[in-house]
Design a protein around this motif. Structure first.
Motif, PDB file in Angstrom:
ATOM      1  N   PHE A  30       0.857  -1.184   0.000  1.00 65.02           N
ATOM      2  CA  PHE A  30       0.000   0.000   0.000  1.00 65.02           C
ATOM      3  C   PHE A  30       0.895   1.237   0.000  1.00 65.02           C
ATOM      4  O   PHE A  30       1.796   1.369   0.836  1.00 65.02           O
ATOM      5  CB  PHE A  30      -0.911   0.025   1.224  1.00 65.02           C
ATOM      6  N   ASP A  31       0.644   2.148  -0.928  1.00 63.75           N
ATOM      7  CA  ASP A  31       1.497   3.327  -1.064  1.00 63.75           C
ATOM      8  C   ASP A  31       1.010   4.536  -0.282  1.00 63.75           C
ATOM      9  O   ASP A  31       1.711   5.548  -0.213  1.00 63.75           O
ATOM     10  CB  ASP A  31       1.633   3.709  -2.545  1.00 63.75           C
ATOM     11  N   ALA A  67      -0.340   4.678   3.256  1.00 63.75           N
ATOM     12  CA  ALA A  67      -0.695   4.251   4.606  1.00 63.75           C
ATOM     13  C   ALA A  67      -0.175   5.284   5.595  1.00 63.75           C
ATOM     14  O   ALA A  67       0.946   5.786   5.460  1.00 63.75           O
ATOM     15  CB  ALA A  67      -0.101   2.886   4.913  1.00 63.75           C
ATOM     16  N   SER A  94      -1.334  -0.885  -4.231  1.00 65.28           N
ATOM     17  CA  SER A  94      -2.599  -0.186  -4.038  1.00 65.28           C
ATOM     18  C   SER A  94      -2.359   1.261  -3.645  1.00 65.28           C
ATOM     19  O   SER A  94      -1.519   1.557  -2.789  1.00 65.28           O
ATOM     20  CB  SER A  94      -3.430  -0.870  -2.955  1.00 65.28           C
ATOM     21  N   ASN A  95      -3.115   2.159  -4.244  1.00 69.63           N
ATOM     22  CA  ASN A  95      -3.094   3.572  -3.865  1.00 69.63           C
ATOM     23  C   ASN A  95      -4.222   3.928  -2.904  1.00 69.63           C
ATOM     24  O   ASN A  95      -4.410   5.105  -2.580  1.00 69.63           O
ATOM     25  CB  ASN A  95      -3.183   4.447  -5.113  1.00 69.63           C
ATOM     26  N   ASP A  96      -4.976   2.928  -2.453  1.00 68.09           N
ATOM     27  CA  ASP A  96      -6.044   3.198  -1.498  1.00 68.09           C
ATOM     28  C   ASP A  96      -5.458   3.733  -0.198  1.00 68.09           C
ATOM     29  O   ASP A  96      -4.366   3.341   0.230  1.00 68.09           O
ATOM     30  CB  ASP A  96      -6.842   1.932  -1.201  1.00 68.09           C
ATOM     31  N   ILE A 121      -4.900   3.939   3.651  1.00 66.00           N
ATOM     32  CA  ILE A 121      -4.945   3.054   4.807  1.00 66.00           C
ATOM     33  C   ILE A 121      -4.640   3.882   6.041  1.00 66.00           C
ATOM     34  O   ILE A 121      -3.616   4.563   6.121  1.00 66.00           O
ATOM     35  CB  ILE A 121      -3.917   1.912   4.693  1.00 66.00           C
ATOM     36  N   PHE A 155      -9.865  -3.416   5.125  1.00 62.28           N
ATOM     37  CA  PHE A 155      -9.186  -3.471   3.823  1.00 62.28           C
ATOM     38  C   PHE A 155      -9.000  -4.919   3.360  1.00 62.28           C
ATOM     39  O   PHE A 155      -8.219  -5.185   2.454  1.00 62.28           O
ATOM     40  CB  PHE A 155      -7.824  -2.756   3.873  1.00 62.28           C
ATOM     41  N   GLN A 195      -9.310  -5.544  -0.425  1.00 62.10           N
ATOM     42  CA  GLN A 195      -8.126  -5.145  -1.184  1.00 62.10           C
ATOM     43  C   GLN A 195      -7.024  -6.192  -1.082  1.00 62.10           C
ATOM     44  O   GLN A 195      -6.306  -6.444  -2.053  1.00 62.10           O
ATOM     45  CB  GLN A 195      -7.613  -3.785  -0.703  1.00 62.10           C
ATOM     46  N   PRO A 212     -12.832   1.530  -0.359  1.00 59.39           N
ATOM     47  CA  PRO A 212     -11.736   2.375   0.125  1.00 59.39           C
ATOM     48  C   PRO A 212     -12.233   3.692   0.690  1.00 59.39           C
ATOM     49  O   PRO A 212     -13.233   4.246   0.227  1.00 59.39           O
ATOM     50  CB  PRO A 212     -10.877   2.594  -1.125  1.00 59.39           C
TER      51      PRO A 212
END
Length: 421
Positions: A53-54, A56, A299-301, A303, A329, A332, A340
């Motif tokens: 994840f990018d 968080a 993932s760009n979601d 967190i 999550f 994902q 998200p």
């Protein structure tokens, strides 16, 4: 490999969960996030074989992050003092125990109010056994002592002084491996809030120079040793044949120490621990679960640390409390779109508490503070130039969204200081 028996086992229905949280290291210190300065082959492999994840975000400091991740609640609701987890809080330890898990915590506690804190906080927090953990091996419960060489650790309620050649992170990791082996036939939850890589910056057992006084060099060695300990845990799941029913999550409690600098994709990033900038609370977040998490996901979601508790409860098949601030999550992790979040909220009340709390809401790009400061973070990562005009439809829409987010969250937190000595 999972054995097939006539009666379905709990282990077949509930995955093991290993949650690892390093201490004081930001996203800029990992190869899978683009670093070539640090050696993190095990975490890089986990990311390449799982999900990274990018976006968080933790809290900017250790105790606030620990309280938040363990309860699924914003600091505005339950953070009261540094080194304290309020005794009335229900944690993921409690809830996973109730869901049939054997629970363990090992590493750094700092949630009781140990001997070095003043009497307003000392002993006012929570013991590990009262926070939902069956077993524990921890530095800084009621006593402080040292954490690295010759560590003082509380092991299942007994303070033990280890020898001068024993290294705290290795002792703790050995304890975790023994716990995993002893509980391999039942669902377990291993929470590993690591001792590494917090100051003091000392040589590790793998350092070329055990007498080095170079903080930057020692820190880089500590990052490598942290990665080595994580590799041991992942290999243990493979040796026990439980890797296909074990989720390993890795993150960090806050950014890197302010005395340290790192290079990431040609940009120098000064450690931002204690600050609400990206360097202070943007952290790595990696999930590894062979056969469940599709290989190589990025993932760009968004967190938030409040998301961890509801995600673990969903995996355990347990009910999620209605008033948590996080959202799961789990979809994902499995390669699905999920639900998200559109924003995250940070309430940060640094020590000494009740000085000048910060409130902000953000998405992947934009950040709005309660005092009205509005930032385009990728263009201004140090947050030095608040936007005085909103000159695009995108920025205007983002600001309206974040204003609504701030309006939904408490304006005031709490503090033990208000209750007197």
């Amino acid at each position: 490999m999972l054995l097939i028996v006539l009666v379905p086992t709990i282990a077949a229905e509930k995955p093991n969960i290993v949650l690892i949280m390093s201490d004081d290291v930001g996203y800029e210190c990992f190869g899978c996030y683009g670093s070539v300065q640090y050696r993190t082959p095990n975490l890089d492999r986990m990311a390449s074989q799982g999900i990274r994840f990018d976006h968080a975000y933790s809290q900017p400091l250790c105790t606030p992050s620990r309280v938040k991740v363990m309860t699924g609640l914003s600091n505005a609701r339950n953070y009261s003092a540094f080194s304290v987890l309020n005794r009335d809080q229900r944690t993921f330890g409690h809830m996973l125990q109730e869901a049939g898990y054997k629970t363990m915590v090992a590493g750094k506690w700092q949630l009781l109010g140990a001997e070095q804190y003043d009497d307003r906080f000392r002993g006012k927090g929570t013991w590990p056994a009262d926070a939902g953990f069956d077993n524990y091996c921890l530095w800084q419960v009621d006593l402080k002592g040292t954490r690295y060489w010759r560590p003082l650790l509380n092991v299942d309620g007994i303070n033990r002084q280890f020898g001068p050649e024993q290294f705290g992170p290795e002792v703790v990791t050995d304890y975790i491996l023994d716990f995993m082996e002893a509980n391999q036939d039942r669902p377990f939850f291993a929470y590993y809030p690591m001792i590494l890589v917090h100051s003091p910056f000392l040589p590790t057992p793998d350092s070329a120079d055990r007498n080095s006084k170079d903080n930057q060099l020692n820190f880089e060695d500590m990052v490598a040793y942290m990665d080595k300990m994580i590799g041991r845990i992942v290999r243990k799941t493979q040796e026990l044949g439980i890797d296909d029913r074990t989720l390993v999550l890795f993150t960090s409690d806050n950014g890197t120490h302010t005395s340290l600098s790192s290079t990431l994709r040609g940009r120098t990033i000064q450690g931002g621990k204690g600050r609400t900038t990206d360097a202070g609370n943007r952290v790595p977040f990696i999930g590894y679960w062979p056969g469940v998490i599709p290989v190589g996901q990025v993932s760009n979601d968004l967190i938030d640390f409040t998301d961890v508790l509801p995600s673990l409860l969903e995996l355990a098949g347990a009910s999620i409390p209605p008033k948590v601030d996080g959202r799961s999550f789990v979809p994902q992790l499995k390669g699905q779109a999920g639900n998200p979040r559109e924003w995250i909220f940070t309430y940060y009340n640094p020590p000494p508490e009740r000085t000048q709390p910060a409130r902000c809401a953000r998405d992947q790009r934009w950040k709005l503070y309660g005092d009205g400061r509005f930032f385009d973070v990728p263009k201004d990562p140090l947050e030095e130039h608040p936007l005085t005009t909103v000159d695009s439809d995108e920025a205007a829409a983002a600001k309206r969204k974040l204003e609504k987010a701030l309006a939904q969250m408490p304006e005031e937190g709490q503090s033990l200081l208000q209750f007197g000595p």
